[in-house]
Write a protein that holds these residues in place. Structure first.
Motif, PDB file in Angstrom:
ATOM      1  N   ARG A   1      30.140  48.876  39.622  1.00 48.61           N
ATOM      2  CA  ARG A   1      30.882  48.469  40.815  1.00 48.61           C
ATOM      3  C   ARG A   1      30.835  46.955  40.919  1.00 48.61           C
ATOM      4  O   ARG A   1      29.754  46.363  40.953  1.00 48.61           O
ATOM      5  N   VAL A   2      31.991  46.336  40.954  1.00 54.49           N
ATOM      6  CA  VAL A   2      32.102  44.890  41.089  1.00 54.49           C
ATOM      7  C   VAL A   2      32.818  44.607  42.402  1.00 54.49           C
ATOM      8  O   VAL A   2      33.911  45.126  42.642  1.00 54.49           O
ATOM      9  N   ILE A   3      32.204  43.809  43.266  1.00 59.13           N
ATOM     10  CA  ILE A   3      32.796  43.449  44.550  1.00 59.13           C
ATOM     11  C   ILE A   3      33.193  41.984  44.486  1.00 59.13           C
ATOM     12  O   ILE A   3      32.373  41.119  44.179  1.00 59.13           O
ATOM     13  N   LEU A   4      34.467  41.720  44.760  1.00 58.18           N
ATOM     14  CA  LEU A   4      34.965  40.348  44.757  1.00 58.18           C
ATOM     15  C   LEU A   4      35.006  39.825  46.182  1.00 58.18           C
ATOM     16  O   LEU A   4      35.425  40.520  47.092  1.00 58.18           O
ATOM     17  N   SER A   5      34.556  38.582  46.365  1.00 59.50           N
ATOM     18  CA  SER A   5      34.486  37.988  47.700  1.00 59.50           C
ATOM     19  C   SER A   5      35.051  36.574  47.671  1.00 59.50           C
ATOM     20  O   SER A   5      35.425  36.057  46.624  1.00 59.50           O
ATOM     21  N   LEU A   6      35.056  35.952  48.842  1.00 63.60           N
ATOM     22  CA  LEU A   6      35.531  34.567  48.923  1.00 63.60           C
ATOM     23  C   LEU A   6      34.699  33.628  48.056  1.00 63.60           C
ATOM     24  O   LEU A   6      35.215  32.628  47.552  1.00 63.60           O
ATOM     25  N   ASP A   7      33.443  33.936  47.850  1.00 57.02           N
ATOM     26  CA  ASP A   7      32.599  33.104  46.989  1.00 57.02           C
ATOM     27  C   ASP A   7      33.157  33.041  45.572  1.00 57.02           C
ATOM     28  O   ASP A   7      33.042  32.024  44.896  1.00 57.02           O
ATOM     29  N   ASP A   8      33.774  34.125  45.110  1.00 56.07           N
ATOM     30  CA  ASP A   8      34.356  34.130  43.777  1.00 56.07           C
ATOM     31  C   ASP A   8      35.560  33.202  43.685  1.00 56.07           C
ATOM     32  O   ASP A   8      35.780  32.572  42.667  1.00 56.07           O
ATOM     33  N   ILE A   9      36.308  33.094  44.744  1.00 57.32           N
ATOM     34  CA  ILE A   9      37.467  32.198  44.768  1.00 57.32           C
ATOM     35  C   ILE A   9      36.988  30.756  44.808  1.00 57.32           C
ATOM     36  O   ILE A   9      37.434  29.926  44.036  1.00 57.32           O
TER      37      ILE A   9
END
Length: 77
Positions: A65-73
């Motif tokens: 499971r990979v969760i993408l967040s604003l930190d990734d942007i």
């Protein structure tokens, strides 16, 4: 397809196109065009879903499971 899911979440949370467009720093017409064309970048999706208090999750079999967040942007900018 994605646009209809986002609109459904917006409806449930009582968020208008004008509110979301303002958060994204674009005109309501530009947001309407994105909905009409169903043309959201990954950055758009992450930002929109963060505003809607949701997550963009990638599930891979068997149990990744990979969760993408604003930190990734922000780290990619």
């Amino acid at each position: 397809m994605i646009a209809s899911k986002i609109k459904s979440i917006m409806k449930d949370k009582h968020i208008t196109n004008v509110q979301l467009a303002k958060y994204l720093g674009m005109s309501p017409q530009s947001l309407s065009n994105k909905f009409y064309r169903d043309s959201f970048s990954s950055q758009d999706l992450i930002t929109i879903l963060d505003y809607l208090d949701c997550e963009l999750v990638i599930l891979s079999k068997p149990d990744i499971r990979v969760i993408l967040s604003l930190d990734d942007i922000e780290s990619d900018m």
